[in-house]
Design an enzyme around this catalytic site. Structure first.
Site, PDB file in Angstrom:
ATOM      1  N   LYS A 162       1.695 -60.216  54.917  1.00 16.27           N
ATOM      2  CA  LYS A 162       3.111 -60.473  55.165  1.00 16.27           C
ATOM      3  C   LYS A 162       3.323 -61.655  56.110  1.00 16.27           C
ATOM      4  O   LYS A 162       2.400 -62.058  56.828  1.00 16.27           O
ATOM      5  CB  LYS A 162       3.784 -59.216  55.702  1.00 16.27           C
ATOM      6  CG  LYS A 162       3.247 -58.739  57.034  1.00 16.27           C
ATOM      7  CD  LYS A 162       4.141 -57.644  57.611  1.00 16.27           C
ATOM      8  CE  LYS A 162       3.972 -57.599  59.111  1.00 16.27           C
ATOM      9  NZ  LYS A 162       5.047 -57.047  59.861  1.00 16.27           N
TER      10      LYS A 162
ATOM     11  N   LYS B  53      -4.358 -51.885  68.619  1.00 11.82           N
ATOM     12  CA  LYS B  53      -4.409 -52.790  69.776  1.00 11.82           C
ATOM     13  C   LYS B  53      -5.772 -52.743  70.441  1.00 11.82           C
ATOM     14  O   LYS B  53      -6.267 -53.764  70.931  1.00 11.82           O
ATOM     15  CB  LYS B  53      -3.322 -52.433  70.811  1.00 11.82           C
ATOM     16  CG  LYS B  53      -1.933 -52.667  70.315  1.00 11.82           C
ATOM     17  CD  LYS B  53      -1.640 -54.130  70.112  1.00 11.82           C
ATOM     18  CE  LYS B  53      -0.259 -54.306  69.526  1.00 11.82           C
ATOM     19  NZ  LYS B  53       0.022 -55.629  69.011  1.00 11.82           N
TER      20      LYS B  53
ATOM     21  N   LYS C 277       4.235 -63.756  62.801  1.00 14.96           N
ATOM     22  CA  LYS C 277       3.881 -64.752  63.829  1.00 14.96           C
ATOM     23  C   LYS C 277       2.395 -64.709  64.122  1.00 14.96           C
ATOM     24  O   LYS C 277       1.784 -65.727  64.402  1.00 14.96           O
ATOM     25  CB  LYS C 277       4.657 -64.488  65.115  1.00 14.96           C
ATOM     26  CG  LYS C 277       6.048 -65.049  65.068  1.00 14.96           C
ATOM     27  CD  LYS C 277       6.885 -64.518  66.206  1.00 14.96           C
ATOM     28  CE  LYS C 277       7.200 -63.076  66.036  1.00 14.96           C
ATOM     29  NZ  LYS C 277       8.552 -62.633  66.015  1.00 14.96           N
TER      30      LYS C 277
HETATM   31  P1  ADP Z   1       5.846 -60.387  63.665  1.00 17.18           P
HETATM   32  O1  ADP Z   1       4.946 -59.683  62.670  1.00 17.18           O
HETATM   33  O2  ADP Z   1       6.143 -61.777  63.252  1.00 17.18           O
HETATM   34  O3  ADP Z   1       5.348 -60.285  65.096  1.00 17.18           O
HETATM   35  P2  ADP Z   1       7.588 -58.269  64.426  1.00 17.18           P
HETATM   36  O4  ADP Z   1       6.471 -57.277  64.269  1.00 17.18           O
HETATM   37  O5  ADP Z   1       8.050 -58.627  65.793  1.00 17.18           O
HETATM   38  O6  ADP Z   1       7.213 -59.594  63.616  1.00 17.18           O
HETATM   39  O7  ADP Z   1       8.820 -57.726  63.571  1.00 17.18           O
HETATM   40  C1  ADP Z   1      10.127 -57.525  64.037  1.00 17.18           C
HETATM   41  C2  ADP Z   1      10.943 -56.867  62.931  1.00 17.18           C
HETATM   42  O8  ADP Z   1      10.920 -57.638  61.726  1.00 17.18           O
HETATM   43  C3  ADP Z   1      10.412 -55.479  62.537  1.00 17.18           C
HETATM   44  O9  ADP Z   1      11.542 -54.660  62.277  1.00 17.18           O
HETATM   45  C4  ADP Z   1       9.637 -55.705  61.272  1.00 17.18           C
HETATM   46  O10 ADP Z   1       9.636 -54.565  60.424  1.00 17.18           O
HETATM   47  C5  ADP Z   1      10.374 -56.886  60.631  1.00 17.18           C
HETATM   48  N1  ADP Z   1       9.428 -57.762  59.909  1.00 17.18           N
HETATM   49  C6  ADP Z   1       8.536 -58.600  60.469  1.00 17.18           C
HETATM   50  N2  ADP Z   1       7.829 -59.273  59.543  1.00 17.18           N
HETATM   51  C7  ADP Z   1       8.293 -58.849  58.351  1.00 17.18           C
HETATM   52  C8  ADP Z   1       7.978 -59.169  56.980  1.00 17.18           C
HETATM   53  N3  ADP Z   1       7.067 -60.093  56.685  1.00 17.18           N
HETATM   54  N4  ADP Z   1       8.653 -58.541  56.002  1.00 17.18           N
HETATM   55  C9  ADP Z   1       9.605 -57.631  56.298  1.00 17.18           C
HETATM   56  N5  ADP Z   1       9.956 -57.278  57.563  1.00 17.18           N
HETATM   57  C10 ADP Z   1       9.318 -57.870  58.572  1.00 17.18           C
END
Ligand code: ADP
Ligand code: TRP
Length: 332
Positions: A195, A112, A198
């Protein structure tokens, strides 16, 4: 006695296929075998300073989408973190014994500092103590989260054990990351690298609420290349990502068919993407329809949130009462 499971997702937007296959799908399977608490981590999301309108909208998205995916509020405690003030109280107590050095060394904090250097607030530094409070408040032993959260769980164990040692108690059990039944899949994005997330932008994500038209458009724009030139050549990341997505949403023989064409240098990306989009639509449609139905039912949502908050507070109040007495807050 069933073991206790806690997990949460920060409300920062709509849920995508990565959130579903990496987290929520597992929550749904776990709910019948464990004493589960699944929450919406709205306190955590304050570190990014959302507007009040955005925050409320995102919390609603996640609540609706948890329900549309099949989390059953009769079986599981679904709640909004800020509805349980005991979490914030435990966070305060844990912060008194969390040291600057260990908080500054956390990998997520270092990330961060790099990615949002203009907003390095104390909430970011103490993110791991808030997460520890989420878990310890229900004395959970299992936490279904991805690899990136393992360090936070190690810190949770450190904070819980430190409290136990300091007050000569065994109030807090140790909790560990947990994969239920199958290994968690990492869902790739449509932008050719990394991956689905968002933070990589809407073009990288297929949201559970995306309409068929939107899915077709996003998949047709997914990054590809000029195509294979040699038989059986390894796939570059962007192409491998699309195959990995197909593996998740399509039947095995569909995937084998396109893989065979790729290996013979006969794959037309247009056809491949059309099939991928149609299979994503087939997967998404029942969930999207439920999202539309549930999001209109404000009184049901209010009832679910209220019921969840009551159940979560009942468990949280027991722990806080014990913690307060151990600390020495006693009535005369
Ligand atoms: P983002 O990366 O879109 O902000 P988050 O970090 O809020 O998503 O992820 C919320 C949950 O979803 C976590 O438990 C995370 O491990 C899972 N997650 C998010 N993106 C993926 C992905 N591309 N593949 C597998 N799990 C994911
Ligand atoms: N830090 C988690 C994430 O970014 C979200 C989270 C907050 C969480 N508190 C939690 C997950 C407690 C499990 C348990 O994905």
């Amino acid at each position: 006695m069933k073991e206790t499971v806690v997990s949460g997702i920060r409300p920062t937007g709509k849920l995508h296929l990565g959130n579903y296959f990496g987290a929520v799908k597992n929550f749904v399977k776990m709910q019948y075998d464990y004493n589960c608490y699944f929450f919406i981590a709205d306190l955590h999301s304050l570190t990014t300073h959302p507007t009040p309108g955005d925050l409320h909208g995102y919390v609603k998205h996640v609540l609706v989408e948890y329900l549309a995916c099949g989390i059953n509020p009769e079986e599981t405690t679904i709640y909004i973190q800020s509805d349980v003030p005991e979490v914030a109280e435990l966070y305060l107590y844990l912060n008194m014994n969390a040291y600057m050095g260990e908080l500054e060394r956390s990998a997520s904090f270092k990330d961060k500092i790099r990615s949002q250097s203009d907003n390095v607030n104390a909430g970011l530094l103490t993110y791991p103590t808030l997460m520890a409070a989420d878990i310890l408040i229900h004395k959970a032993t299992k936490v279904p989260v991805g690899k990136d959260q393992e360090q936070h769980l190690e810190m949770t164990r450190t904070f819980g054990n430190r409290f136990n040692r300091m007050y000569k108690t065994d109030l807090f059990p140790e909790s560990y990351a947990f994969n239920y039944q199958e290994n968690l899949v990492k869902v790739p994005g449509l932008d050719g690298k990394g991956k689905m997330s968002k933070s990589s932008g809407d073009g990288s994500c297929i949201y559970l609420s995306d309409s068929p038209e939107v899915i077709r458009k996003k998949v047709s724009r997914a990054v590809t290349d000029a195509g294979p030139t040699e038989e059986n050549q390894p796939k570059p990341e962007a192409i491998q990502n699309l195959f990995d997505l197909m593996k998740i949403v399509s039947p095995a023989d569909t995937m084998a068919h396109f893989d065979g064409l790729y290996n013979k240098c006969e794959l037309r990306y247009g056809d491949f993407k059309k099939q991928l989009a149609e299979d994503m639509i087939l997967f998404n449609t029942p969930i999207r329809e439920k999202i539309e139905e549930i999001s209109k039912d404000t009184s049901y949502l209010r009832q679910v949130a209220k019921h969840g908050a009551l159940k979560a507070r009942e468990s949280a109040q027991k722990t806080i009462k014990e913690a307060r007495e151990l600390i020495g807050f006693k009535s005369f």
